[in-house]
Structure formats: structure tokens, C-alpha cells
Design a protein around this motif. Structure first.
Motif: not given
Ligand code: TMP
Length: 207
Positions: A11-13, A15-17, A49-51, A73-75, A95-97, A100-106, A154-156
């Protein structure tokens, strides 16, 4: 693919980065060629796309539109950065793959898991060799994430309930796939780095 493909999730924060940077440094010092990269982003096109996805109002995009943007973006990231590095025999740390889409969008805003999975198999089709999930109390994560000044919130801004759902989703996903290792991300950076190192060591190629 040759090389070793590692993803860091959480999740955000969580410490993974910080942990991804530390692992890359340690591996390079040990003589491994490493590509450290991130999502969304990791290639010039994907960084653009990140922006679009990380800045602005929470209701700027629907979850469905986000799936398309993150997958696009991933492609590009896969074509331009990940595949070439693996073909050179490098260790790729992203740092994410796709998890993250499976969770945050799925799962966070209704059940779109089937759509995420279909688009993934159509356009991406690869999984990391090993995924480290940095697990942390969402209240701690959100206060850390919000303390960082910046525009990528945006996600936070989606709040605690959103991050709580994401944490549970990540843990459930980890329980279903043997490539996951769950790391307790509570603790100082050195302690967490040692936990991560223990999980990665068995997978390292000889230098
Ligand atoms: P970061 O803070 O780790 O750089 O991640 C940026 C945000 O993007 C984070 O809040 C999670 C979100 N995200 C998704 O919603 N779906 C995705 O597929 C990816 C890669 C990130």
C-alpha cells in the motif's frame, strides 16, 4: 526470459521504494547488474502516463479507464525497459507491477478483477519470478505517504478505507500465489531491509 524479475508491492507509504533502492545498491555492490525501475513509469512514454494517472482529482478517471492507462504504461515499460534488461541477464527490480492493478483497480472500487486479468493476459502476459509484499498498517502508511510533499496524491486522497481494502486484497493475493513473500514493513529501514534480503538471497544467480 533470462535474468531475474523482482517486483515490490504494498500500500502507499509501505516503504517499498526505499527498500527497492537499498536492495539495488546492495546487489550492485555484490557485482550483480541491476535495473531499478518503477510503475507507473519506467520508460519515457510510461512516465508521461504516470502524470496523467497520479495527479489531479480522485474522480478524474474511472477505475475502468485507469485499467487501460496503467496497462498501456506497463506495456511500454515491458517493451522498452524490462524485457531488454532481462535479455541482458540483469536483475530487474520494479517498484510495483501488475499486482498493483489487480488490487487498486481490480477490487477497491467494485469487482473488476476479470477485466484486469483479461487485459493482463492479452497485453502483458508475464509475472515476476518473485514478489515482495511490504505489509503495513494502512493508518501508518497513509500518514507517511501524506507527509511527503508533492502532487502525486490522487490515490492517497482516496482515503483510509481504500488503503485498508487494498492491504487486505494484497494479502489475499499473496496467499494464492507462491511467488509472493510477505514482509512485515513495520520497523526501521535496516530491519526491514534485512527481512527483504533473507527472502531474495535464495533466488540470486552466482556472480
Ligand atoms: P507509488 O506511490 O508506489 O509510486 O505508486 C503510485 C500510485 O499508483 C499508488 O497510489 C498506487 C497506484 N497504482 C495503481 O493504482 N495501479 C497500478 O497498476 C500501479 C502500478 C500503481
Amino acid at each position: 526470459m533470462a535474468g531475474l524479475f523482482l517486483s515490490f508491492e504494498g500500500i502507499d507509504g509501505s516503504g517499498k521504494s526505499t527498500q527497492a533502492r537499498r536492495l539495488a545498491d546492495v546487489l550492485r555492490k555484490a557485482g550483480h547488474p541491476v535495473t531499478l525501475t518503477r510503475e507507473p513509469g519506467g520508460s519515457p512514454g510510461a512516465e508521461e502516463i504516470r502524470r496523467l494517472v497520479l495527479e489531479g482529482a480522485t474522480d478524474r478517471w474511472s477505475a475502468e479507464t485507469e485499467i487501460l492507462l496503467f496497462t498501456a504504461a506497463r506495456r511500454d515499460h515491458l517493451e522498452k525497459t524490462i524485457r531488454p534488461a532481462l535479455a541482458r541477464g540483469e536483475i530487474v527490480i520494479t517498484d510495483r507491477f501488475a499486482d498493483s492493478t489487480r488490487i487498486f483497480q481490480g477490487i477497491t472500487r467494485g469487482d473488476l478483477s476479470a477485466v484486469v486479468d483479461q487485459l493482463h493476459s492479452l497485453m502483458i502476459g508475464v509475472e515476476p519470478d518473485l514478489t515482495l509484499l511490504f505489509d503495513l498498517d494502512p493508518e501508518v502508511g497513509l500518514s507517511r505517504a501524506n507527509a511527503r510533499a508533492g502532487v502525486e496524491l490522487r490515490f492517497e486522497d482516496m482515503g483510509l478505507a481504500f488503503q485498508t481494502k487494498a492491504r487486505a486484497g494484497f494479502l489475499a493475493l499473496a496467499a494464492r500465489h507462491p511467488r509472493f513473500r510477505v514482509i512485515d514493513a513495520d520497523g526501521d529501514a535496516d530491519t526491514v531491509a534485512a527481512r527483504a534480503w533473507d527472502m531474495v538471497v535464495p533466488h540470486l544467480p552466482k556472480v
